[in-house]
Design an enzyme around this catalytic site. Structure first.
Site, short mmCIF file in Angstrom:
data_model
loop_
_atom_site.label_atom_id
_atom_site.label_comp_id
_atom_site.label_asym_id
_atom_site.label_seq_id
_atom_site.Cartn_x
_atom_site.Cartn_y
_atom_site.Cartn_z
N GLU A 214 -6.61 4.80 7.99
CA GLU A 214 -6.40 6.21 7.62
C GLU A 214 -7.65 6.77 6.93
OE1 GLU A 214 -2.70 5.48 5.62
OE2 GLU A 214 -1.80 5.03 7.58
N HIS B 256 -9.34 1.25 5.23
CA HIS B 256 -8.05 1.44 5.89
C HIS B 256 -8.24 2.39 7.06
CE1 HIS B 256 -3.92 2.58 6.66
NE2 HIS B 256 -3.56 1.48 5.99
N ASN C 278 0.87 -1.17 0.00
CA ASN C 278 0.00 0.00 0.00
C ASN C 278 0.91 1.23 0.00
OD1 ASN C 278 -1.80 2.04 0.48
ND2 ASN C 278 -2.36 1.38 2.56
N SER D 98 3.87 -1.98 10.32
CA SER D 98 5.32 -2.04 10.53
C SER D 98 5.96 -3.36 10.11
CB SER D 98 5.67 -1.70 11.99
OG SER D 98 5.29 -0.36 12.28
N LYS E 172 0.15 4.22 -0.26
CA LYS E 172 -0.50 5.40 0.33
C LYS E 172 -0.29 6.61 -0.58
CE LYS E 172 -0.06 3.20 4.79
NZ LYS E 172 0.04 3.30 6.24
N GLY F 69 3.06 2.41 10.81
CA GLY F 69 4.06 3.46 10.65
C GLY F 69 4.81 3.82 11.92
N GLU G 251 -4.92 -4.70 10.84
CA GLU G 251 -3.88 -3.69 11.01
C GLU G 251 -4.13 -2.91 12.30
OE1 GLU G 251 -1.94 -2.49 7.03
OE2 GLU G 251 -3.74 -1.27 7.24
P1 13P Z 1 3.37 0.53 7.62
O1 13P Z 1 3.86 -0.77 7.01
O2 13P Z 1 4.08 1.73 7.10
O3 13P Z 1 3.29 0.45 9.10
O4 13P Z 1 1.84 0.71 7.09
C1 13P Z 1 0.97 -0.34 7.24
C2 13P Z 1 -0.28 -0.01 6.51
O5 13P Z 1 -1.03 0.86 6.91
C3 13P Z 1 -0.55 -0.74 5.26
O6 13P Z 1 -1.84 -0.52 4.82
#
Ligand code: 13P
Length: 248
Positions: free
Chosen positions: A96, A94, A9, A210, A11, A170, A164
């Site tokens: 976010e 997601h 992803n 992560s 983003k 992150g 997640e």
């Molecule tokens: P990270 O791998 O940067 O922690 O992000 C995970 C994520 O949100 C994937 O959708």
């Protein structure tokens, strides 16, 4: 047997030249690995990535979609627009999107329904916040998200669940393998309760938060883990390919 899914992803990252380079590097090795690779670039780079991966066997997906087929929805992207570009997957719900755009389980469910009806596999994201984990509510919160966010017609071929934990995204913080296994097992039992135990309902459940080249091996070998949804470490070919090389 269904292969482990390693989904990147991206983003809101990547211009056209980065997308071109990264996708080309993943395509050159990715399909030889013991997993299915999926790239989810920003909408603006989907076409570039589609051309770069060609018929390499790498899968392509969007990061979100609107539930409607078309219409007055400024800034949104429909399922048909994604399939038109060669996407086979779309991420919905997601954390976010849930936090930055106020998306509820009901919103996520209608998007997932539209995705499935339009021929995409929906990757439905769920996960608890740090406060919910600390107060002992993680299993209940995630169980309820799973029960309320999945399409009614969900099956193993049209729906993937991505666990997640919000606090692991992150941050470099990762749950213990016991915590991951416990949650994946719990999700599995909620899925059985909701959809039955027929083999067409043996859903892939990804872990995300992560994941990197160093911890992928242990995570991908954890009970109930059917793949990984990777953010930061999917933006560099070396780390993303290293995760694929860890596939058991
Ligand atoms: P990270 O791998 O940067 O922690 O992000 C995970 C994520 O949100 C994937 O959708």
């Amino acid at each position: 047997m269904t292969r482990i899914l390693i989904a990147g992803n991206w983003k809101m990252n990547g211009d056209i030249s980065m997308a071109q380079n990264l996708a080309t590097m993943i395509a050159s090795e990715g399909d030889a690995l013991n997993c299915e690779y999926l790239l989810c670039p920003p909408f603006t780079a989907i076409q570039t990535v589609a051309s770069a991966i060609g018929d390499s066997g790498i899968s392509l997906g969007g990061q979100d979609c609107h539930a409607a087929e078309a219409g007055a929805h400024t800034g949104d992207i429909s399922v048909g627009m994604l399939t038109d570009l060669g996407c086979g997957y779309v991420i919905v719900g997601h954390s976010e999107r849930r936090s930055n755009h106020g998306e509820t389980d009901a919103d996520v469910k209608v998007k997932a329904e539209a995705a499935v009806e339009g021929g995409l596999t929906a990757i439905v994201c769920v996960g608890e916040s740090e406060a919910e984990r600390e107060s002992g509510d993680a299993l209940a919160v995630v169980g309820s998200q799973v029960a309320s966010s999945l399409p009614d017609a969900a099956s193993a071929t049209n729906t993937v669940i991505a666990y997640e934990p919000v606090w692991a995204i992150g941050t470099g913080k990762v749950p213990t393998v016991e915590q991951i296994a416990e949650m994946h097992l719990h999700i599995k039992s909620v899925l059985t309760q909701e959809f039955g135990s027929d083999s067409s309902k043996t859903f892939r459940i990804l872990y995300g938060g992560s994941v990197n080249a160093e911890n992928a091996d242990e995570i991908l070998r954890t009970d109930g883990v059917g793949g990984a949804l990777v953010g930061g470490a999917s933006l560099k070919a070396e780390s993303f390919l290293a995760i694929g090389r860890s596939c058991p």
